[in-house]
Motif scaffolding. Structure first.
Motif, PDB file in Angstrom:
ATOM      1  N   THR A  64     -27.430 -48.871  88.080  1.00 25.69           N
ATOM      2  CA  THR A  64     -26.389 -49.477  87.258  1.00 25.69           C
ATOM      3  C   THR A  64     -25.697 -48.378  86.472  1.00 25.69           C
ATOM      4  OG1 THR A  64     -27.936 -49.861  85.439  1.00 25.69           O
ATOM      5  CG2 THR A  64     -27.638 -51.660  87.028  1.00 25.69           C
ATOM      6  N   SER A  65     -24.593 -48.710  85.865  1.00 27.25           N
ATOM      7  CA  SER A  65     -23.871 -47.724  85.070  1.00 27.25           C
ATOM      8  C   SER A  65     -24.674 -47.383  83.816  1.00 27.25           C
ATOM      9  CB  SER A  65     -22.496 -48.260  84.674  1.00 27.25           C
ATOM     10  OG  SER A  65     -21.828 -47.298  83.896  1.00 27.25           O
ATOM     11  N   PRO A  66     -24.931 -46.107  83.583  1.00 28.28           N
ATOM     12  CA  PRO A  66     -25.704 -45.707  82.404  1.00 28.28           C
ATOM     13  C   PRO A  66     -24.843 -45.463  81.165  1.00 28.28           C
ATOM     14  CG  PRO A  66     -25.368 -43.818  83.810  1.00 28.28           C
ATOM     15  CD  PRO A  66     -24.713 -45.003  84.496  1.00 28.28           C
ATOM     16  N   THR A  67     -23.784 -46.226  80.997  1.00 28.96           N
ATOM     17  CA  THR A  67     -22.818 -45.975  79.930  1.00 28.96           C
ATOM     18  C   THR A  67     -23.471 -45.769  78.572  1.00 28.96           C
ATOM     19  OG1 THR A  67     -21.132 -47.207  81.101  1.00 28.96           O
ATOM     20  CG2 THR A  67     -20.772 -46.876  78.762  1.00 28.96           C
ATOM     21  N   TYR A  68     -24.390 -46.622  78.196  1.00 32.24           N
ATOM     22  CA  TYR A  68     -24.968 -46.521  76.852  1.00 32.24           C
ATOM     23  C   TYR A  68     -26.098 -45.507  76.779  1.00 32.24           C
ATOM     24  CZ  TYR A  68     -21.971 -50.403  75.965  1.00 32.24           C
ATOM     25  OH  TYR A  68     -20.854 -51.179  75.851  1.00 32.24           O
ATOM     26  N   HIS A  82     -27.624 -39.748  87.470  1.00 37.67           N
ATOM     27  CA  HIS A  82     -26.354 -40.465  87.379  1.00 37.67           C
ATOM     28  C   HIS A  82     -25.884 -40.396  85.927  1.00 37.67           C
ATOM     29  CE1 HIS A  82     -24.185 -44.620  87.878  1.00 37.67           C
ATOM     30  NE2 HIS A  82     -23.330 -43.614  87.812  1.00 37.67           N
ATOM     31  N   ILE A  83     -24.793 -39.693  85.715  1.00 42.38           N
ATOM     32  CA  ILE A  83     -24.262 -39.488  84.367  1.00 42.38           C
ATOM     33  C   ILE A  83     -22.967 -40.272  84.206  1.00 42.38           C
ATOM     34  CG2 ILE A  83     -23.379 -37.776  82.725  1.00 42.38           C
ATOM     35  CD1 ILE A  83     -25.071 -35.679  84.273  1.00 42.38           C
ATOM     36  N   ASP A  84     -22.874 -41.008  83.112  1.00 34.65           N
ATOM     37  CA  ASP A  84     -21.637 -41.695  82.748  1.00 34.65           C
ATOM     38  C   ASP A  84     -21.203 -41.118  81.404  1.00 34.65           C
ATOM     39  OD1 ASP A  84     -19.655 -43.388  81.752  1.00 34.65           O
ATOM     40  OD2 ASP A  84     -20.491 -45.133  82.763  1.00 34.65           O
ATOM     41  N   ALA A  85     -20.237 -40.232  81.440  1.00 32.71           N
ATOM     42  CA  ALA A  85     -19.816 -39.498  80.244  1.00 32.71           C
ATOM     43  C   ALA A  85     -18.744 -40.219  79.440  1.00 32.71           C
ATOM     44  CB  ALA A  85     -19.329 -38.107  80.652  1.00 32.71           C
ATOM     45  N   TYR A  86     -18.479 -41.468  79.768  1.00 35.83           N
ATOM     46  CA  TYR A  86     -17.392 -42.202  79.118  1.00 35.83           C
ATOM     47  C   TYR A  86     -17.489 -42.170  77.599  1.00 35.83           C
ATOM     48  CZ  TYR A  86     -14.093 -45.958  78.115  1.00 35.83           C
ATOM     49  OH  TYR A  86     -13.044 -46.684  77.634  1.00 35.83           O
TER      50      TYR A  86
END
Length: 145
Positions: A64-68, A82-86
């Protein structure tokens, strides 16, 4: 046509499953110990693409997206980070993630929102651009650095 040439020419997927299958094909030729940066707006299919990489490397955990959390770590035939830098506010924060402490070969990074990070481990990354054309349709294009 091989998957690299196909993606470099640009291709269209019309379902999440097609995007996942394309990612599985790329996973077979993506060099070990390499980063793949995923560029595209929200809803462009970035996390779906990462799910395909994970499936190819026999990762069984749900991706899943790791946003948090900023990043998630998955183990299979390769370690997938998996990096989500948002949510990163300052490009220098990339080094504070201490990703280099996680890099045990064989690994691959999949980085969403790479423009928000300025980190040494993105040098030489492959770049995949994803664009939502219409509901269920995505344009994908690969650039090798």
């Amino acid at each position: 046509m091989d998957v690299i040439a196909e993606l470099q020419a640009g291709c269209l997927t019309t379902s999440a499953e097609e995007t996942i299958r394309l990612a599985e094909r790329l996973a077979e030729v993506l060099p070990v110990d390499t980063a793949l940066v995923l560029e595209g707006d929200l809803g462009a299919g970035k996390t779906t693409f990462v799910q395909g990489l994970a499936r190819a490397w026999r990762i069984t955990d749900p991706v899943t997206s790791p946003t948090y959390a900023i990043y998630s770590l998955y183990r299979g035939e390769r370690m997938l980070i998996h990096i989500d830098a948002y949510r990163i506010e300052n490009p220098e924060e990339g080094d504070s993630l201490l990703i280099e402490d996680l890099l045990e070969s064989p690994w691959n990074l999949a980085v969403e929102w790479p423009e928000k990070i300025d980190a040494w481990w993105l040098q030489g990354a492959w770049k995949l651009s994803l664009k939502r054309i219409a509901p269920g349709q995505h344009q994908l294009s690969l650039s090798l650095v």
